[in-house]
Enzyme design. Sequence first.
Site, mmCIF file in Angstrom:
data_model
loop_
_atom_site.group_PDB
_atom_site.id
_atom_site.type_symbol
_atom_site.label_atom_id
_atom_site.label_comp_id
_atom_site.label_asym_id
_atom_site.label_seq_id
_atom_site.Cartn_x
_atom_site.Cartn_y
_atom_site.Cartn_z
ATOM 1 N N ASP A 156 0.907 3.534 2.475
ATOM 2 C CA ASP A 156 0.861 4.100 3.812
ATOM 3 C C ASP A 156 -0.286 5.114 3.835
ATOM 4 O OD1 ASP A 156 2.084 3.867 6.454
ATOM 5 O OD2 ASP A 156 2.760 5.918 6.213
ATOM 6 N N ASP B 92 0.848 -1.186 0.000
ATOM 7 C CA ASP B 92 0.000 0.000 0.000
ATOM 8 C C ASP B 92 0.884 1.237 0.000
ATOM 9 O OD1 ASP B 92 0.680 0.839 2.797
ATOM 10 O OD2 ASP B 92 -0.328 -1.037 3.289
#
Length: 182
Positions: A178, A176
Amino acid sequence: PSDVFVTGVLDGVRMVFLPRHGRGHRLLPSEVPYRANIYGLKKLGVEHIISVSAVGSMQEEIMPGHIVLPDQFFDRTQGKRASTFFGAGVVAHVQFADPVCAGLSKVLGDAARQVGAFVHQGGTYVCIEGPNFSTRAESMIFRSWGVDVIGMTNLPEARLAREAQIAYASIAMATDYDCWHD
């Protein structure tokens, strides 16, 4: 150690596997017995450690699914983890300017590219305490520092591996962006 060491042979090469969080992913990053894990690997004759981790990307160009092979670490843990074999009357100072084995990291990068992975060779891994992820403000500060990925486990392993004289490299998969990225 975190769990039972699983040993075997693959294409004539002796291998050892250890789930750092234990079977069933039951240990928090600050609960992983890093010293016992590295010590056990050393006692088993391990000469190279390939650490595999899920990380958050701190850079737009490191997209989820990309592989990062960090070559630097930045410590943002809070001192709750044993990160050395020394102390209690045994003093040593260990060089750690280049914490990753460049040769091992290159082999990992070449192998990942051969199977079609998008690889970022090198980068900085910021290690946070966990188990909570960063606040948005922390994430933005880490980005301003130029870090590439964020995780919770690799730094204690890298330090202890260096002290144990075991070559260390990390395969970090970005899962991802973050919380800096919507």
